[in-house]
Design an enzyme around this catalytic site. Structure first.
Site, PDB file in Angstrom:
ATOM      1  N   GLN A   1       1.333   6.516  -7.037  1.00  0.00           N
ATOM      2  CA  GLN A   1       0.061   7.150  -6.674  1.00  0.00           C
ATOM      3  C   GLN A   1       0.189   8.662  -6.819  1.00  0.00           C
ATOM      4  O   GLN A   1       1.025   9.283  -6.155  1.00  0.00           O
ATOM      5  CB  GLN A   1      -0.337   6.801  -5.241  1.00  0.00           C
ATOM      6  CG  GLN A   1      -1.739   7.293  -4.874  1.00  0.00           C
ATOM      7  CD  GLN A   1      -2.088   7.046  -3.419  1.00  0.00           C
ATOM      8  OE1 GLN A   1      -1.579   7.739  -2.547  1.00  0.00           O
ATOM      9  NE2 GLN A   1      -2.944   6.072  -3.159  1.00  0.00           N
TER      10      GLN A   1
ATOM     11  N   ALA B   1       1.689   8.636  -1.911  1.00  0.00           N
ATOM     12  CA  ALA B   1       1.020   9.773  -2.548  1.00  0.00           C
ATOM     13  C   ALA B   1       2.040  10.820  -2.966  1.00  0.00           C
ATOM     14  O   ALA B   1       2.825  11.315  -2.150  1.00  0.00           O
ATOM     15  CB  ALA B   1       0.006  10.376  -1.579  1.00  0.00           C
TER      16      ALA B   1
ATOM     17  N   CYS C   1       2.847   7.173   3.038  1.00  0.00           N
ATOM     18  CA  CYS C   1       3.606   8.421   3.124  1.00  0.00           C
ATOM     19  C   CYS C   1       4.709   8.303   4.166  1.00  0.00           C
ATOM     20  O   CYS C   1       4.489   7.795   5.262  1.00  0.00           O
ATOM     21  CB  CYS C   1       2.678   9.577   3.476  1.00  0.00           C
ATOM     22  SG  CYS C   1       1.548  10.031   2.139  1.00  0.00           S
TER      23      CYS C   1
ATOM     24  N   TYR D   1      -8.764  14.139   0.534  1.00  0.00           N
ATOM     25  CA  TYR D   1      -7.918  14.971  -0.299  1.00  0.00           C
ATOM     26  C   TYR D   1      -8.707  15.512  -1.487  1.00  0.00           C
ATOM     27  O   TYR D   1      -9.901  15.264  -1.617  1.00  0.00           O
ATOM     28  CB  TYR D   1      -6.659  14.195  -0.699  1.00  0.00           C
ATOM     29  CG  TYR D   1      -5.869  13.738   0.517  1.00  0.00           C
ATOM     30  CD1 TYR D   1      -5.571  14.633   1.549  1.00  0.00           C
ATOM     31  CD2 TYR D   1      -5.458  12.421   0.659  1.00  0.00           C
ATOM     32  CE1 TYR D   1      -4.873  14.223   2.683  1.00  0.00           C
ATOM     33  CE2 TYR D   1      -4.752  11.999   1.784  1.00  0.00           C
ATOM     34  CZ  TYR D   1      -4.468  12.910   2.791  1.00  0.00           C
ATOM     35  OH  TYR D   1      -3.788  12.503   3.911  1.00  0.00           O
TER      36      TYR D   1
ATOM     37  N   SER E   1       0.836  -1.199   0.000  1.00  0.00           N
ATOM     38  CA  SER E   1       0.000   0.000   0.000  1.00  0.00           C
ATOM     39  C   SER E   1       0.870   1.247   0.000  1.00  0.00           C
ATOM     40  O   SER E   1       1.946   1.271   0.604  1.00  0.00           O
ATOM     41  CB  SER E   1      -0.890  -0.007   1.252  1.00  0.00           C
ATOM     42  OG  SER E   1      -1.912   0.943   1.151  1.00  0.00           O
ATOM     43  N   PRO E   2       0.449   2.314  -0.681  1.00  0.00           N
ATOM     44  CA  PRO E   2       1.222   3.564  -0.656  1.00  0.00           C
ATOM     45  C   PRO E   2       1.234   4.147   0.749  1.00  0.00           C
ATOM     46  O   PRO E   2       0.177   4.402   1.327  1.00  0.00           O
ATOM     47  CB  PRO E   2       0.481   4.467  -1.642  1.00  0.00           C
ATOM     48  CG  PRO E   2      -0.896   3.898  -1.725  1.00  0.00           C
ATOM     49  CD  PRO E   2      -0.762   2.428  -1.512  1.00  0.00           C
TER      50      PRO E   2
END
Length: 370
Positions: A100, A57, A25, A182, A22-23
């Site tokens: 992403q 992201a 941060c 977002y 999973s992306p």
């Protein structure tokens, strides 16, 4: 045969198993530029045994960063810095790499999580934020600047340019971030979108700008490369975005050739009332998949191989994305393969790592030493 370890074809890309990094941060970029930490982190995740790696992201313009430490892809410097991290992964792993792309909207200009994560003032390094409407994320915060026609045009151009840069970087696909409160989610949700023009009001209007961005990115991305979208399937709030609207959005995306919908939830307001638990977001992926036939990815408190296997084998989702579980155990995919009787790829330097009873997780290999 393990369903979790079965291949999946996404346009010309075939992933070897359904486990996705999973992306996540990292909040340590400088002026949007990746650095040695990103190389270390991504390389570690690339050796996890997962079938696909999604880079965190990445903002399409400086104002679109969640925090000052977010990755960006808006000029030659950010492109070259990210290239170094991707090249490190490519040198040591064949894992498909997806980027992403996103914009934080009114949730931009925030401090990093370990310093509280609150909106930064200009005096403390913050910047002006942009959103569909001048409605702050939290009561008492400075309101964002409502995007006018010029602002919308600027963002269309920014997403197109970031996609062209991503293609030059050689990524295997792109995921658009339309979740977690977002910018693209802000257009979708009636909580944050109070516009009265063609981008607000009805569901059709609220979907308009996110769909425009999808079309722009799809047009810049080679036909052979997949494009997915991450959504918040529900705002967890009365009168907010919900699963039925997410299904309608997924249907529109399907007509445009979306390759997966990553079903998360929440993030539009601190007033949300989330009910969590193991696999609590799986029903969202299942509903979207059942109603539209689109490939779905499930996230959220998926911690055990047996749990992930059940999600895929039952047809609830086509992929599972692991985040914190992989930070805690960077070889999560290895252990899943051992438990489920499957195999994964690993560099030969690591072939002697598994205990004798799981020596077969890397397939038919020979490792000798003098």
């Amino acid at each position: 045969m393990s369903a979790l370890f079965s291949p999946l074809k996404l346009r010309d890309l075939t992933i070897s198993n359904r486990i996705v990094v999973s992306p996540m941060c990292q909040y340590v970029a400088v002026d949007g530029e990746a650095n040695s930490w990103h190389s270390v982190h991504l390389a570690s995740m690339a050796l996890s045994g997962a079938g696909m790696l999604i880079i965190e992201a990445t903002a399409v313009e400086p104002a679109g960063r969640i925090t000052p430490g977010d990755l960006g892809l808006w000029d030659d410097k950010t492109e070259e810095a990210l290239k170094k991290a991707i090249d490190t992964v490519r040198e040591h792993s064949r894992i498909p790499v997806v980027l992403q792309l996103g914009h934080a909207g009114r949730k931009a200009s925030s401090d990093v999580p370990w310093k509280g994560g609150q909106l930064l003032s200009a005096e403390n390094g913050g910047w002006s934020t942009f959103a569909p409407s001048p409605v702050p994320q939290k009561e008492g915060e400075v309101a964002p600047i409502a995007l006018d026609a010029e602002g919308l045009a600027r963002l269309r151009k920014a997403f197109a340019e970031a996609t062209r840069r991503a293609v030059r970087l050689g990524v295997d696909g792109i995921e658009l971030h339309a979740a977690h409160g977002y910018l693209l989610h802000e257009f979708l949700s009636p909580i944050s979108n109070q516009r009265t023009d063609e981008y607000g009001g009805s569901l059709e209007n609220r979907m308009r700008f996110p769909l425009e961005i999808f079309d722009i990115v799809r047009a810049e991305l080679p036909e052979s490369k997949p494009l997915g979208v991450k959504v918040s399937a529900t705002d967890w709030m009365d009168e907010g975005w919900d699963v039925m609207q997410s299904i309608a959005f997924a249907r529109e995306l399907k007509t445009r050739g979306v390759d997966w919908v990553d079903a998360s939830s929440g993030g539009i307001s601190p007033k949300q009332k989330i009910v969590t638990g193991p696999s609590y977001q799986v029903p969202f992926a299942n509903s979207i998949k059942f109603s539209t036939g689109v490939n779905t990815m499930s996230v959220g408190l998926i911690t055990s191989p047996a749990q992930a296997e059940e999600i895929v084998s039952s047809g609830s989702a086509d992929m599972v994305a692991i985040a914190r579980g992989l930070l805690y155990n960077p070889r999560w995919g290895w252990h899943a393969a051992a438990e489920l009787g499957a195999t994964v790829e690993a560099p030969p330097q690591y072939w002697r790592a598994p205990p004798h009873e799981h020596a077969g997780i890397f397939g038919d290999i020979v490792h000798g030493a003098r």
